[in-house]
Scaffold this motif. Structure first.
Motif, PDB file in Angstrom:
ATOM      1  N   SER A 190      -9.385   6.242 -13.380  1.00  0.00           N
ATOM      2  CA  SER A 190      -8.724   5.224 -12.573  1.00  0.00           C
ATOM      3  C   SER A 190      -9.745   4.155 -12.204  1.00  0.00           C
ATOM      4  CB  SER A 190      -8.138   5.860 -11.314  1.00  0.00           C
ATOM      5  OG  SER A 190      -7.406   4.909 -10.579  1.00  0.00           O
ATOM      6  N   ASP A 222      -8.497   0.366  -7.195  1.00  0.00           N
ATOM      7  CA  ASP A 222      -8.256   0.996  -5.903  1.00  0.00           C
ATOM      8  C   ASP A 222      -6.874   0.584  -5.391  1.00  0.00           C
ATOM      9  OD1 ASP A 222      -8.425  -1.581  -4.848  1.00  0.00           O
ATOM     10  OD2 ASP A 222     -10.425  -1.292  -3.995  1.00  0.00           O
ATOM     11  N   LYS A 223      -6.571   0.931  -4.142  1.00  0.00           N
ATOM     12  CA  LYS A 223      -5.222   0.700  -3.621  1.00  0.00           C
ATOM     13  C   LYS A 223      -4.925  -0.767  -3.325  1.00  0.00           C
ATOM     14  CE  LYS A 223      -4.683   5.442  -2.124  1.00  0.00           C
ATOM     15  NZ  LYS A 223      -4.470   6.407  -1.036  1.00  0.00           N
ATOM     16  N   ALA A 265     -12.473  -0.437  -9.062  1.00  0.00           N
ATOM     17  CA  ALA A 265     -13.188   0.588  -8.326  1.00  0.00           C
ATOM     18  C   ALA A 265     -13.817   1.568  -9.306  1.00  0.00           C
ATOM     19  CB  ALA A 265     -12.241   1.301  -7.372  1.00  0.00           C
ATOM     20  N   HIS A 317       0.821  -1.212   0.000  1.00  0.00           N
ATOM     21  CA  HIS A 317       0.000   0.000   0.000  1.00  0.00           C
ATOM     22  C   HIS A 317       0.855   1.262   0.000  1.00  0.00           C
ATOM     23  CE1 HIS A 317      -3.892  -2.093   1.583  1.00  0.00           C
ATOM     24  NE2 HIS A 317      -3.564  -2.438   0.353  1.00  0.00           N
ATOM     25  N   THR A 344      -2.357   8.688  -8.216  1.00  0.00           N
ATOM     26  CA  THR A 344      -2.552   9.056  -6.806  1.00  0.00           C
ATOM     27  C   THR A 344      -2.002  10.453  -6.550  1.00  0.00           C
ATOM     28  OG1 THR A 344      -0.414   8.103  -6.187  1.00  0.00           O
ATOM     29  CG2 THR A 344      -2.338   6.666  -6.016  1.00  0.00           C
TER      30      THR A 344
END
Length: 893
Positions: free
Chosen positions: A294, A297-298, A303, A180, A361
């Motif tokens: 995007s 997700d992380k 997402a 992460h 990000t």
């Protein structure tokens, strides 16, 4: 008395402890000597010694020891790097054993745990550097997270922010879905993977049954496509530029754009553009002002912003599951044109071990392009030079194409970013929390609560300040004034951009000068076959095990001897064993000297000797001293090692000691004493020359030459405290060199023939010297006993009698060496053997020629492999020539 064998473990421990306790490596900021600073590339605090460290450290230590002997005040600045992600993972694994996570502890308690681990286990690598014999100034050891460096980091961040050279932006980063956090390119490990290339048909809006074909290895990313690109000069698509494509599954309409990124020669010539999930596509997206959608997700799950850009059935799905679903739907829609097997590079995180995702990000960035310009100019102007010089091209290439530097990381261990956010999300950047609150009060007119940015800085950010932060900056310390800029940086090419270039940028910007004058780039240490060492291949050579078995000196000398500029080091335990034998040779020669009264006379005057043999060895010593110093100053470490190797093994041990054995045991007391004194003095000077490379062995032998069986506590007795020997031209007696080197060449020629012709070792043969002038005749007469003894001759005389049948002849200067061999060698048998050897050499030459004449081989082979094969061919050709000459002589005999 010296022991029969050299026990390296005992010697290494006692000497190093004594050196370190005495402060022998300590720099003196108040010294009148010229300063010489060499910053140690800080090894990771999590690390343990590997061969790359061993090579890098050995070279730095040689430079440091040599420069001390040159009369310089040397600061070899040591320290370790906090290694953000690596260290955090170590501690998280320990917590996992306790069935806990860092989130269970919370940030503050977790960081306390990391510091605790660092104090208990973080000094492993520095202890191992000591075993290698490294002599940095340990009293000045720094850590990239210590208070002083933290202060420097915060000051640099704040100043760059004020200068608009640090900013926050939304850009693509290498995202590790397991850890992460964003990671650097250096932490990305490309793995060759066998996969598929899927070709999809995208329907063109308004054109019935018309499609444009794109190819992808990552089908799931098509959900985030925002364009299809074609080359502006591609005639096939000129009429389609500006039209819209209906993106399958999503139904979104996306444009066909003209961009030079598309390669008409590759596939269909059309490429899907996913700006939020591909670095090249990101640049295309910026050029055409495309949306950045995007879809991950992380956790690398599907997402999309509130799920609006992808069908609801995909949201929350793992990326690889989504890939399967996309393929199923595309095929069901009849839009899968074909599937091809494909080998390609997949990026994995070297720590997390999972596939990395380019992810859009919010991160902190440094305007590297602006900072790079003065750093480029400094190399242009020669303020910093690279050795080898060709690395400057790589430096320019990287710096001229530099991108914004992402400096934020989503972990807890590291320098927390000195930025605080207010109630309206406005940011306050300050060196301290108190300063941030003061700024906020000015803005809001009252006290407010601020929240600190949770991210930490990229480890390379603090490392970029290493050359000046370790000296006490931002304080204007005496160390900063004296030791900045450093003279030399020794490093590997793999961090030329990540570390060296960034130190150049930061050093020039904050100090007004380059951080170092010379950057010596060493190559990789590979296995004996030239393969990169890796645990998976099982070919890793552990330096500590090598030290245990062969000693630190043997490893150091091996690495030095193989450290040719621009050439990877091909290492094997057998190589180290060979140089351990070199150490043994020197040890045995020293024992011989000790047993025969050849001790060190401190008042010995080398210019007072009378014997030609002694004048010769002193002249040869003076010559090798100059050659070695010149090589070390030019960073030609392998040449320095070879000069010393050949002088030690050949000139001193094999020739001088053998020449003088009759003299030191003879009846002439004057000659005996002079020779003993000369031998002891030359041996000690040789130990001094070898000391930077082989410190333990040489110090031990030096102590015995001083008549001390134990290491002396007096620094004045130590070799490393002495000055590098420099000799005037007057001490070099060219006549003595010419005379004794003639004797060496004569004996060597005879020995070579004996070996080539398989003359039995015990056979005493006759030698005739024909066509000799008076000088050669006199030399033969003077050294007749030596020549006969060392060449194993029954007779050695100068005459002009016709050479007997079955004689071999060689040339030495104006004369011919005649060796009648008919009585000791079967001429026919030897001729047949030589013919076979010539055929083998021919086959080898032919094999290498085929390789070097093969365009496919030349296209794929690394440059150094081509060079090695070329050198092998030259060696084979020289061998063939030598064999042919021997055969010709035999046939003539």
């Amino acid at each position: 008395m010296l022991d029969k064998t050299f026990e390296s473990k005992d010697v290494e421990k006692k000497h190093y402890e004594l050196w370190e306790k005495s402060g022998a490596f300590t720099a003196d900021v108040n010294s009148n000597k010229a300063p010489y600073c060499i910053p140690m590339p800080p090894p990771n605090v999590t690390g343990s010694l590997h061969m790359g460290h061993a090579l890098n450290t050995t070279i730095q230590d040689i430079i440091s020891r040599f420069e001390r002997m040159q009369g310089r005040d040397v600061l070899w600045q040591p320290g370790t790097d906090h290694a953000g992600i690596a260290t955090q993972m170590v501690v998280e694994r320990l917590l996992a054993d306790e069935k806990k996570t860092r989130h269970d502890l919370g940030r503050e308690k977790f960081l306390e745990r990391v510091w605790q681990w660092k104090e208990e286990s973080g000094n492993t690598i520095t202890g191992q550097l000591r075993r290698l014999g490294a002599t940095p100034d340990w009293s000045r050891e720094r850590f990239t997270m210590d208070d002083g460096l933290n202060k420097a980091v915060n000051k640099v961040f704040v100043q760059l922010f004020k200068e608009n050279l640090i900013y926050k932006d939304k850009r693509l980063v290498n995202w590790d879905p397991k850890l992460h956090t964003a990671i650097s390119d250096l932490e990305v490990e490309p793995r060759e993977t066998k996969g598929n290339m899927w070709h999809f048909k995208y329907p063109i809006k308004g054109m019935a049954d018309a499609f444009i074909v794109i190819a992808t290895t990552r089908p799931e990313t098509m959900l985030g496509d925002t364009a299809v690109a074609v080359h502006p000069d591609d005639e096939r698509y000129k009429d389609l530029v500006g039209k819209m494509v209906v993106l399958p599954i999503t139904g979104r309409e996306i444009p066909i754009v003209a961009d030079s990124y598309a390669d008409p020669e590759k596939g269909s010539g059309a490429v899907k553009i996913t700006p939020a999930h591909d670095f090249n596509d990101f640049e295309v997206g910026k050029r055409h002002n495309l949306p950045m959608i995007s879809i991950l997700d992380k956790d690398a799950k599907i997402a999309g912003p509130e799920g609006a850009n992808v069908p609801a059935a995909y949201v929350g799905m793992d990326r690889f599951d989504a890939r399967k679903k996309v393929l199923e739907e595309i095929e069901a829609l009849g839009l899968l044109e074909k599937v091809e097997s494909h080998m390609y590079q997949v990026p994995y995180g070297d720590r997390g071990g999972v596939v990395i995702e380019p992810l859009l990000t919010d991160q902190w960035y440094v305007d590297a392009k602006t900072l790079a310009q003065p750093a480029i100019k400094a190399v242009d102007e020669g303020k910093t030079k690279f050795v080898p010089a060709n690395w400057s091209k790589t430096y320019y290439e990287w710096m001229n194409n530099i991108q914004p530097w992402c400096i934020s990381r989503q972990i807890w261990w590291g320098h927390q970013i000195p930025a605080w956010y207010g109630p309206d999300n406005s940011v306050f950047v300050a060196e301290t929390e108190a300063e941030a609150y003061a700024q906020a009060k000015v803005k809001f007119g009252k006290d407010v609560t601020l929240e600190r940015d949770p991210d930490v800085l990229d480890t390379w950010f603090s490392s970029a300040l290493w050359p000046f932060s370790t000296l006490g900056w931002p304080e204007n310390t005496a160390e900063v004034k004296r030791y900045y800029p450093a003279e030399t940086l020794v490093t590997g090419f793999d961090i030329l951009f990540f570390w060296v270039a960034r130190m150049m940028m930061m050093g020039i910007h904050f100090m007004g000068d380059v951080p170092f004058k010379t950057v010596y780039i060493h190559a990789l240490v590979r296995d004996e076959k030239g393969q990169k060492m890796s645990k998976s291949k099982g070919n890793v050579i552990d330096p500590l095990k090598i030290i245990d078995e062969y000693g630190a000196d043997a490893l150091r000398f091996t690495l030095t001897a193989l450290a040719a500029q621009g050439r990877d080091v091909k290492l094997s335990p057998a190589r180290v064993e060979g140089y351990r034998n070199f150490a043994t040779k020197l040890w045995n020669a020293s024992r011989f000297c000790e047993m025969n009264g050849c001790t060190l006379k401190l008042d010995f005057k080398p210019d007072s000797v009378k014997q030609t043999i002694n004048k010769w060895i002193i002249s040869e010593l003076a010559t090798v001293s100059r050659q070695t110093a010149e090589a070390l100053k030019a960073y030609k470490f392998n040449e320095a090692a070879m000069h010393l190797y050949h002088f030690t093994w050949g000139t001193f041990c094999d020739w001088y000691i053998e020449f003088t054995k009759p003299l030191i045991t003879g009846a002439d007391e004057t000659v005996k004493q002079e020779t003993r004194d000369t031998t002891g003095w030359v041996l000690d000077q040789l130990l001094l020359l070898l000391n930077p490379i082989m410190p333990y062995l040489t110090e031990e032998l030096h102590m015995h030459l001083l008549g001390k069986s134990e290491a002396s506590p007096d620094k004045a007795d130590w070799l490393q405290s002495k000055t590098w020997p420099e000799f005037s031209d007057k001490i070099i007696d060219k006549a003595a060199q010419a005379e004794m080197n003639w004797v060496v060449r004569l004996i060597s020629e005879i020995r070579s023939v004996r070996s080539d012709m398989n003359v039995p070792a015990a056979a005493q043969i006759k030698m005739l010297l024909q066509g000799a002038n008076d000088t050669s005749k006199q030399r033969l007469k003077t050294y007749n006993d030596i020549i006969k003894r060392l060449a194993r001759l029954s007779e050695a005389e100068a005459n002009e009698v016709a050479a007997p049948k079955g004689s071999l002849q060689m040339v030495i200067d104006e004369a011919s060496i005649v060796l009648p061999l008919a009585d000791v060698v079967d001429i026919k048998l030897e001729s047949a053997r030589l013919q076979k050897e010539i055929e083998k050499a021919n086959a080898n030459i032919e094999r290498i020629n085929k390789m070097l004449n093969n365009p496919a081989f030349l296209a794929k082979a690394p440059e150094e492999v081509v060079v090695e094969q070329t050198e092998s061919r030259t060696e084979a050709e020289n061998l063939k020539s030598k064999l042919a000459q021997a055969l010709q002589q035999l046939e003539a005999a």
